[in-house]
Design an enzyme around this catalytic site. Structure first.
Site, PDB file in Angstrom:
ATOM      1  N   ASP A 349       0.852  -1.192   0.000  1.00 53.67           N
ATOM      2  CA  ASP A 349       0.000   0.000   0.000  1.00 53.67           C
ATOM      3  C   ASP A 349       0.888   1.242   0.000  1.00 53.67           C
ATOM      4  O   ASP A 349       2.105   1.151   0.164  1.00 53.67           O
ATOM      5  CB  ASP A 349      -0.897  -0.032   1.245  1.00 53.67           C
ATOM      6  N   GLU A 352       2.507   4.771  -4.268  1.00 53.63           N
ATOM      7  CA  GLU A 352       2.499   5.636  -5.463  1.00 53.63           C
ATOM      8  C   GLU A 352       3.884   6.251  -5.773  1.00 53.63           C
ATOM      9  O   GLU A 352       4.153   6.453  -6.976  1.00 53.63           O
ATOM     10  CB  GLU A 352       1.459   6.745  -5.283  1.00 53.63           C
ATOM     11  N   ASP A 435      -9.266   3.785  -1.800  1.00 53.29           N
ATOM     12  CA  ASP A 435     -10.043   4.240  -0.645  1.00 53.29           C
ATOM     13  C   ASP A 435     -11.349   4.890  -1.079  1.00 53.29           C
ATOM     14  O   ASP A 435     -11.501   6.121  -1.080  1.00 53.29           O
ATOM     15  CB  ASP A 435      -9.206   5.215   0.180  1.00 53.29           C
TER      16      ASP A 435
END
Length: 720
Positions: A349, A352, A435
């Site tokens: 997670d 990015e 999310d």
């Protein structure tokens, strides 16, 4: 002002304001069946390396004489673009993880992986992944696809008269596929970018997660409640609070003091355990992972040569430079001891990478590393700025993670989930749509988002069912789960501070609805597993748009409520209003008692001419789903049908050595009797060890006719 500085400013002004220049194309090269590579003059791999293709394509000859799809290239200063002019009535799809409608004509996508919590549903919202890919479907059902082979920060325009990618970097290659159908185009995409690896069977069950189940005791309470209430589930997830101060590869000494014992208890109850790992490593000289990374000099550096630090969950973090083979090898090695504690899967997670720079003035916030931050590269990757490698950071991280998982457990199939990725990254990890929010808008959006990921090479995806952020009502949960169980990846998830979002959290009635929905999923796992084998082999998505049933039917082109699961099962969510549905024979399917009466359950319809293999209701995939096997037969107008079933050990790599069964079942009508037999079989597996008794259910004009038999002798069903 010094002369050098003045000349530098003049050169920057000239580059920035230079007129756009068309760039000639080198001689196009055929690199696959009706796949052509276009390389602009001046293309330099050291400025735009390919992180999308699975391997460097080889020339197979010259471009076909009838080829009409010729891209153009433009350079404006130091920024390259490519475009493809269109003519005629063409439906455009793709672009990967994106908000907005399924049909992408007239849309814009910003390709810059961004932590976008509570993302809106407006068109073109920038999200966590970048897929510079568009598929066009013509009126006659033929199709084409275009890959812009670049990871530079970009904007993708899908106008009805032109597809265009504008980047903030150097020239890049373009690949165009032109074939007889959208399915054939997606096979071409897979030939270039690869397919998913066959996942472990358990990963196709239901997953339960929360940010966070804060203690070992709470995790076991959740697991025990699933079993006590006979609600099927295969996986419990550990979000970041299992760690010691959010330090990756550690465990909280009070709340998770014995992860090996916890995982062993979960295994004994028929559960698998997935744990989160982020890329940010806490800057702490007493922390072994930071010490090790510093000793091996694997951190991303600022232009002045010092470590780049960015704030994430632990505070100041250093970040592995995954462009470096040395850094990827180091990262892979961290999984050895971690997975030895009985961990079954990994969740990457915040990759990015996401940086919390909220302390900066608004105009200076990037949410990631500064664009000029350099990555050192190595191997086949050149050194380059973050502007080039940002969109590939998550992709490189999951490659390293997968290598580490494989090395730690070489006899098991890895399960790895990632938030950030790049086109082609399906080779390394599954994904979810980030999310999202507990809202009807996000519920409806989850269908075209997952379909579009499938149309962009990633068949293993799904949303956080129920919505991650904000409180979820029982009505919203039940509606979402009612169709969400038929998406490729099925996980319920909830953010800290929101209400409980387990299947039993909304009262007895919704609990029963949840049980029915999940039992339907588990009955279909034999069919779904077969679809995943097809996706791993061909690149055809598990979840597909309705227009795949007939690409020539223009009324189906923008349908984004209903969807196909494989070719033969139509899913119509309870929320769907006046969906456009395919013509022909489609018979209603009931899988579990009460599913046709429950208002929250999606309607299921079986295509005429098909056979759907189904199993019995099980609580997790360690149980034998095939005792008995039920073949759901929906004859065509002539009374015939065909379908496939794939089985193997459910884990491990024996299938690569022939230890599998790919069975073809055929149904033929003779008078008032329909005979169902296994008409073909590939593989050397012992199917009869799993499958003894066979039930058949023939769906014919609203009625159900049943029969029983064996795998060897087949089944005969008498109809009236």
């Amino acid at each position: 002002m010094g002369l050098k500085k003045l000349l530098f400013l003049i050169s920057i002004f000239y580059i920035t304001n230079a007129p756009a220049q068309n760039v000639a194309v080198k001689k196009p090269v055929l690199v696959g069946e009706r796949i052509v590579q276009f390389i602009p003059e001046g293309f330099d791999k050291s400025k735009t390396p390919s992180l999308i293709l699975k391997e460097e394509p080889r020339s197979k000859g010259t471009m076909p004489k009838d080829w009409s799809l010729i891209p153009g290239f433009v350079v404006n200063g130091n920024k390259a673009s490519a475009y493809l002019k269109l003519s005629g009535d063409i439906s455009l799809y793709g672009g990967g993880e994106v908000t907005g409608p399924l049909l992408r004509n007239g849309k814009l996508i910003k390709l810059w992986n961004t932590d976008t919590g509570a993302y809106g549903v407006e068109e073109g919202k920038r999200l966590y992944q970048s897929h510079p890919w568009v598929m066009g479907v013509r009126r006659d059902g033929t199709a084409f696809g275009i890959i812009f082979d670049t990871s530079w920060k970009s904007e993708l325009y899908t106008n009805s008269d032109e597809i265009r990618l504008n980047t903030e970097g150097a020239l890049f290659r373009v690949f165009i596929i032109d074939r007889e159908s959208p399915q054939a185009v997606l096979k071409g995409l897979a030939e270039l970018t690869g397919t998913i690896e066959m996942p472990p069977l358990w990963s196709l069950g239901y997953h339960q997660c929360r940010f966070s189940y804060g203690t070992e005791k709470r995790v076991l309470e959740i697991a025990d409640t699933f079993r006590a209430k006979s609600i099927p589930c295969d996986v419990i997830w550990m979000d970041i609070d299992y760690m010691d101060g959010y330090r990756v590869f550690t465990f909280h000494p009070q709340n998770f003091p014995n992860p090996s014992a916890l995982n062993n208890k979960l295994h004994n109850k028929g559960f698998r355990a997935v744990y989160m790992i982020d890329p940010g490593v806490k800057v702490d000289k007493n922390y072994s992972v930071y010490q090790s990374g510093s000793e091996k000099d694997i951190w991303v550096k600022k232009p002045d040569g010092t470590e780049y630090h960015g704030k994430v969950w632990p505070g100041d973090c250093a970040f592995p430079d995954f462009t470096s083979p040395k850094a990827r090898k180091w990262w892979s090695g961290l999984y050895q001891d971690f997975l030895a504690k009985g961990i079954d899967g990994v969740w990457n997670d915040m990759n990015e990478p996401a940086i919390n720079d909220s302390e900066l003035p608004q105009e200076q916030r990037l949410g990631t590393m500064p664009y000029e931050t350099m990555h050192k590269g190595g191997g086949n990757l050149p050194a380059g700025p973050h502007l080039l490698y940002h969109n590939a950071y998550g992709r490189l991280m999951v490659e390293a993670s997968r290598d580490g998982i494989m090395a730690a457990n070489p006899d098991k199939r890895p399960f790895l989930l990632t938030r950030a990725n790049l086109l082609g990254g399906q080779r390394y990890a599954a994904t979810w749509t980030g999310d999202n929010m507990a809202s009807w808008e996000h519920l409806k959006l989850s269908v075209p988002m997952s379909i579009t990921l499938g149309l962009s090479g990633q068949p293993f995806s799904g949303p956080d069912i129920g919505g991650f952020l904000n409180n979820t009502s029982g009505d919203l949960w039940a509606n979402w789960l009612g169709f969400g169980v038929f998406m490729p990846f099925v996980r319920g998830h909830a953010c800290a501070g929101t209400n409980d979002k387990e299947p039993w959290a909304f009262g007895e009635a919704i609990e029963n609805t949840s049980r029915i929905a999940l039992e339907r999923r588990y009955r279909l796992i034999p069919y779904i597993y077969t679809l995943f084998q097809n996706a791993a082999t061909t690149g055809i998505p598990v979840m597909a748009p309705v227009f795949f049933s007939n690409p020539k039917d223009l009324t189906l082109r923008n349908e984004e409520q209903a969807f196909l699961l494989g070719e033969n099962l139509l899913v119509i969510p309870a929320f769907a209003k006046n969906p456009s549905l395919p013509s022909g024979i489609w018979e209603d399917l009931s899988l579990v008692g009460g599913d046709l009466q429950d208002k929250y359950q999606a309607k299921l319809k079986v295509r005429g001419g098909s056979i759907i293999p189904t199993g019995k209701i099980i609580q997790n995939t360690t149980e034998n789903s095939f005792d008995p096997l039920t073949l759901v037969v929906c004859p065509d107008e002539q009374g015939n049908a065909v379908g496939k079933l794939y089985t193997d050990a459910g884990d491990g790599w024996g299938f690569k050595k022939g230890d599998y069964n790919l069975m073809t079942f055929s149904a033929k009508k003779d008078g008032n009797t329909i005979s169902i037999t296994m008409s073909a079989k590939d593989g050397n597996g012992k199917a009869e060890n799993k499958i003894e008794k066979i039930n058949a259910e023939v769906l014919l004009k609203g009625k159900i006719y049943k029969g029983t038999g064996t795998l060897k002798e087949g089944v005969q069903v008498h109809i009236q």
